[in-house]
Scaffold this motif. Sequence first.
Motif, PDB file in Angstrom:
ATOM      1  N   MET A   1       0.779  -1.210   0.106  1.00 54.66           N
ATOM      2  CA  MET A   1      -0.094   0.074  -0.227  1.00 54.66           C
ATOM      3  C   MET A   1       0.914   1.169   0.001  1.00 54.66           C
ATOM      4  N   ALA A   2       0.634   2.175  -0.777  1.00 52.00           N
ATOM      5  CA  ALA A   2       1.309   3.419  -0.992  1.00 52.00           C
ATOM      6  C   ALA A   2       1.232   4.336   0.240  1.00 52.00           C
ATOM      7  N   ILE A   3      -0.243   4.140   0.884  1.00 53.61           N
ATOM      8  CA  ILE A   3      -0.255   4.918   2.095  1.00 53.61           C
ATOM      9  C   ILE A   3       0.589   4.497   3.201  1.00 53.61           C
ATOM     10  N   VAL A   4       0.991   3.317   3.403  1.00 56.62           N
ATOM     11  CA  VAL A   4       1.698   2.837   4.417  1.00 56.62           C
ATOM     12  C   VAL A   4       3.387   3.370   4.199  1.00 56.62           C
ATOM     13  N   MET A   5       3.889   3.247   2.957  1.00 55.22           N
ATOM     14  CA  MET A   5       5.274   3.672   2.633  1.00 55.22           C
ATOM     15  C   MET A   5       5.140   5.363   2.787  1.00 55.22           C
ATOM     16  N   THR A   6       4.047   6.212   2.345  1.00 52.69           N
ATOM     17  CA  THR A   6       4.089   7.331   2.627  1.00 52.69           C
ATOM     18  C   THR A   6       4.014   8.153   4.055  1.00 52.69           C
ATOM     19  N   SER A   7       3.085   7.156   5.077  1.00 47.95           N
ATOM     20  CA  SER A   7       3.000   7.664   6.187  1.00 47.95           C
ATOM     21  C   SER A   7       4.513   7.573   7.027  1.00 47.95           C
ATOM     22  N   LYS A   8       5.166   6.406   6.664  1.00 48.00           N
ATOM     23  CA  LYS A   8       6.518   6.369   7.219  1.00 48.00           C
ATOM     24  C   LYS A   8       7.505   7.345   6.874  1.00 48.00           C
ATOM     25  N   GLU A   9       7.517   7.802   5.540  1.00 49.44           N
ATOM     26  CA  GLU A   9       8.326   8.981   5.121  1.00 49.44           C
ATOM     27  C   GLU A   9       7.906  10.392   5.832  1.00 49.44           C
ATOM     28  N   LEU A  10       6.534  10.444   6.211  1.00 52.40           N
ATOM     29  CA  LEU A  10       6.080  11.927   6.720  1.00 52.40           C
ATOM     30  C   LEU A  10       6.524  11.627   8.213  1.00 52.40           C
ATOM     31  N   ASP A  11       6.246  10.618   9.092  1.00 51.10           N
ATOM     32  CA  ASP A  11       6.441  10.393  10.336  1.00 51.10           C
ATOM     33  C   ASP A  11       7.784  10.766  10.656  1.00 51.10           C
ATOM     34  N   ARG A  12       8.004  11.579  11.648  1.00 55.27           N
ATOM     35  CA  ARG A  12       9.424  12.011  12.112  1.00 55.27           C
ATOM     36  C   ARG A  12      10.033  10.633  12.649  1.00 55.27           C
ATOM     37  N   LYS A  13       9.552   9.646  13.125  1.00 56.11           N
ATOM     38  CA  LYS A  13      10.034   8.382  13.669  1.00 56.11           C
ATOM     39  C   LYS A  13      10.160   7.394  12.772  1.00 56.11           C
ATOM     40  N   HIS A  14       9.470   7.739  11.491  1.00 56.55           N
ATOM     41  CA  HIS A  14       9.640   6.785  10.307  1.00 56.55           C
ATOM     42  C   HIS A  14       8.753   5.357  10.750  1.00 56.55           C
ATOM     43  N   LEU A  15       7.734   5.665  11.666  1.00 58.37           N
ATOM     44  CA  LEU A  15       6.879   4.446  12.142  1.00 58.37           C
ATOM     45  C   LEU A  15       6.039   4.388  11.124  1.00 58.37           C
ATOM     46  N   GLY A  16       5.057   5.518  10.983  1.00 60.84           N
ATOM     47  CA  GLY A  16       4.212   5.359  10.117  1.00 60.84           C
ATOM     48  C   GLY A  16       3.051   4.658  10.517  1.00 60.84           C
ATOM     49  N   ILE A  17       2.137   4.246   9.599  1.00 60.06           N
ATOM     50  CA  ILE A  17       0.958   3.512   9.988  1.00 60.06           C
ATOM     51  C   ILE A  17       0.888   2.138   9.269  1.00 60.06           C
ATOM     52  N   SER A  18       0.242   1.184   9.769  1.00 60.80           N
ATOM     53  CA  SER A  18       0.419  -0.282   9.259  1.00 60.80           C
ATOM     54  C   SER A  18      -0.370  -0.417   8.380  1.00 60.80           C
ATOM     55  N   ALA A  19      -0.597  -1.456   7.101  1.00 62.52           N
ATOM     56  CA  ALA A  19      -1.616  -1.744   6.423  1.00 62.52           C
ATOM     57  C   ALA A  19      -2.727  -2.407   7.288  1.00 62.52           C
ATOM     58  N   SER A  20      -2.599  -3.262   8.300  1.00 65.65           N
ATOM     59  CA  SER A  20      -3.580  -3.872   9.214  1.00 65.65           C
ATOM     60  C   SER A  20      -4.417  -2.747  10.018  1.00 65.65           C
ATOM     61  N   ALA A  21      -3.777  -1.616  10.363  1.00 63.53           N
ATOM     62  CA  ALA A  21      -4.314  -0.553  11.130  1.00 63.53           C
ATOM     63  C   ALA A  21      -5.454   0.000  10.084  1.00 63.53           C
ATOM     64  N   ILE A  22      -4.883   0.288   8.824  1.00 62.68           N
ATOM     65  CA  ILE A  22      -6.137   0.901   7.796  1.00 62.68           C
ATOM     66  C   ILE A  22      -7.122  -0.203   7.591  1.00 62.68           C
ATOM     67  N   LEU A  23      -6.780  -1.316   7.258  1.00 66.29           N
ATOM     68  CA  LEU A  23      -7.766  -2.336   6.913  1.00 66.29           C
ATOM     69  C   LEU A  23      -8.630  -2.909   8.083  1.00 66.29           C
ATOM     70  N   GLY A  24      -7.932  -2.823   9.377  1.00 68.00           N
ATOM     71  CA  GLY A  24      -8.628  -3.040  10.440  1.00 68.00           C
ATOM     72  C   GLY A  24      -9.826  -2.287  10.950  1.00 68.00           C
ATOM     73  N   ASN A  25      -9.477  -0.902  10.497  1.00 65.11           N
ATOM     74  CA  ASN A  25     -10.423   0.283  11.015  1.00 65.11           C
ATOM     75  C   ASN A  25     -11.645   0.293   9.739  1.00 65.11           C
ATOM     76  N   ASP A  26     -12.822   0.229  10.284  1.00 70.55           N
ATOM     77  CA  ASP A  26     -14.016   0.236   9.110  1.00 70.55           C
ATOM     78  C   ASP A  26     -14.168   1.498   8.478  1.00 70.55           C
ATOM     79  N   GLU A  27     -13.726   2.778   9.309  1.00 70.07           N
ATOM     80  CA  GLU A  27     -13.773   4.023   8.688  1.00 70.07           C
ATOM     81  C   GLU A  27     -12.512   4.211   7.874  1.00 70.07           C
ATOM     82  N   ALA A  28     -11.477   3.788   8.307  1.00 67.01           N
ATOM     83  CA  ALA A  28     -10.255   3.955   7.499  1.00 67.01           C
ATOM     84  C   ALA A  28     -10.289   3.224   6.182  1.00 67.01           C
ATOM     85  N   ARG A  29     -10.721   1.864   6.511  1.00 68.20           N
ATOM     86  CA  ARG A  29     -10.653   1.139   5.042  1.00 68.20           C
ATOM     87  C   ARG A  29     -11.832   1.492   4.099  1.00 68.20           C
ATOM     88  N   GLU A  30     -13.036   2.118   4.612  1.00 71.60           N
ATOM     89  CA  GLU A  30     -13.986   2.725   3.870  1.00 71.60           C
ATOM     90  C   GLU A  30     -13.101   3.764   2.900  1.00 71.60           C
TER      91      GLU A  30
END
Length: 122
Positions: A1-30
């Motif tokens: 997912m491009a969102i995961v890569m982009t979120s890691k680049e934007l995060d100061r600690k380069h942790l970003g957000i995981s794909a499972s966090a997006i897909l596991g959250n109904d609103e984020a997944r939608e």
Amino acid sequence: MAIVMTSKELDRKHLGISASAILGNDEARELYEAHRTWRAPRGKRRFSVECLEEMPQPRVKAGRDLRLVYERYLQMPKRDLALRLLKMEESYVALEETWLQANDTLYNAMLGHHDKSVPTTG
């Protein structure tokens, strides 16, 4: 997912957000599914004998330019090539069956003629 890569680049600690966090959250997944560019592949087309029966008999000329034929085949979709191959195989089977029947008839005629021409002793 491009969102995961982009979120890691934007995060100061380069942790970003995981794909499972997006897909596991109904609103984020939608939201993700509404805006993604990727589309699920369509189901495979099923083969039907009617499709083959409706196809015209392929014509092949002797002495054709095989290079041009090869190039034309390379441009054809795989499904069209498969259908053409099946139609040609069916034609070959029919031709071989006709040839075998003709040879069988000729052989039996020759045997019958041969048997009649041999004088019987007795």
